[in-house]
Enzyme design. Structure first.
Site, PDB file in Angstrom:
ATOM      1  N   LEU A  61       0.835  -1.193   0.000  1.00 11.87           N
ATOM      2  CA  LEU A  61       0.000   0.000   0.000  1.00 11.87           C
ATOM      3  C   LEU A  61       0.871   1.245   0.000  1.00 11.87           C
ATOM      4  O   LEU A  61       1.910   1.283   0.660  1.00 11.87           O
ATOM      5  CB  LEU A  61      -0.856  -0.014   1.279  1.00 11.87           C
ATOM      6  CG  LEU A  61      -1.628   1.246   1.646  1.00 11.87           C
ATOM      7  CD1 LEU A  61      -2.793   1.438   0.691  1.00 11.87           C
ATOM      8  CD2 LEU A  61      -2.111   1.162   3.078  1.00 11.87           C
ATOM      9  N   CYS A  62       0.437   2.287  -0.726  1.00 12.14           N
ATOM     10  CA  CYS A  62       1.069   3.607  -0.626  1.00 12.14           C
ATOM     11  C   CYS A  62      -0.003   4.665  -0.851  1.00 12.14           C
ATOM     12  O   CYS A  62      -1.194   4.403  -0.699  1.00 12.14           O
ATOM     13  CB  CYS A  62       2.248   3.754  -1.601  1.00 12.14           C
ATOM     14  SG  CYS A  62       1.778   3.890  -3.324  1.00 12.14           S
ATOM     15  N   ARG A  63       0.391   5.861  -1.237  1.00  8.03           N
ATOM     16  CA  ARG A  63      -0.562   6.957  -1.412  1.00  8.03           C
ATOM     17  C   ARG A  63      -1.433   6.749  -2.642  1.00  8.03           C
ATOM     18  O   ARG A  63      -2.644   6.892  -2.590  1.00  8.03           O
ATOM     19  CB  ARG A  63       0.201   8.283  -1.508  1.00  8.03           C
ATOM     20  CG  ARG A  63      -0.700   9.490  -1.700  1.00  8.03           C
ATOM     21  CD  ARG A  63       0.125  10.778  -1.674  1.00  8.03           C
ATOM     22  NE  ARG A  63      -0.724  11.914  -1.996  1.00  8.03           N
ATOM     23  CZ  ARG A  63      -0.887  12.396  -3.227  1.00  8.03           C
ATOM     24  NH1 ARG A  63      -0.263  11.832  -4.244  1.00  8.03           N
ATOM     25  NH2 ARG A  63      -1.670  13.429  -3.444  1.00  8.03           N
ATOM     26  N   GLY A  65      -0.450   4.182  -5.348  1.00  6.45           N
ATOM     27  CA  GLY A  65      -0.161   2.918  -6.027  1.00  6.45           C
ATOM     28  C   GLY A  65       1.175   2.893  -6.741  1.00  6.45           C
ATOM     29  O   GLY A  65       1.616   1.836  -7.183  1.00  6.45           O
ATOM     30  N   MET A  90      -4.061   4.906  -0.840  1.00  7.08           N
ATOM     31  CA  MET A  90      -4.893   5.606   0.143  1.00  7.08           C
ATOM     32  C   MET A  90      -5.779   6.663  -0.503  1.00  7.08           C
ATOM     33  O   MET A  90      -6.844   6.980   0.030  1.00  7.08           O
ATOM     34  CB  MET A  90      -4.024   6.222   1.240  1.00  7.08           C
ATOM     35  CG  MET A  90      -3.389   5.200   2.176  1.00  7.08           C
ATOM     36  SD  MET A  90      -4.533   4.062   3.001  1.00  7.08           S
ATOM     37  CE  MET A  90      -5.386   5.193   4.117  1.00  7.08           C
TER      38      MET A  90
END
Length: 98
Positions: A61-63, A65, A90
């Site tokens: 997961l990140c901000r 992708g 996110m």
């Protein structure tokens, strides 16, 4: 090779034995993450890859992708066979009213 999965359905991707890794920086994670996520910033991943179990699925997961996609490529190249990138990160999670 890794797969992409919608972040809104992350629990399905994670399953009962997956490892959820948030590859954002600690200050970003402090603003919120998915339940159970472990923070390993993408820049620290090569040094901390030993903290992950290569026999279990890794869900990233990140901000948005992008960084998690880079991390997925790295893990796949490092011998991890079951790697999932949460598409949209996110930002997509927030757009889905979570």
């Amino acid at each position: 090779m890794h797969t992409e999965h919608p972040v809104a359905d992350y629990a399905t991707a994670l399953g009962s034995d997956g490892q959820l890794i948030d590859v954002r920086e600690p200050d970003e994670v402090a603003q919120g993450s998915l339940p159970g996520a472990v923070n390993i910033p993408v820049g620290s991943l090569p040094a901390r890859v030993g903290e992950l179990d290569p026999t279990r699925r890794v869900v990233l997961l990140c901000r948005s992708g992008g960084r998690s996609g880079q991390a997925a490529e790295f893990l796949s190249a490092s011998g991890f066979g079951d790697v999932v990138n949460l598409a949209g990160g996110m930002l997509a999670w927030a757009e889905a009213d979570h």
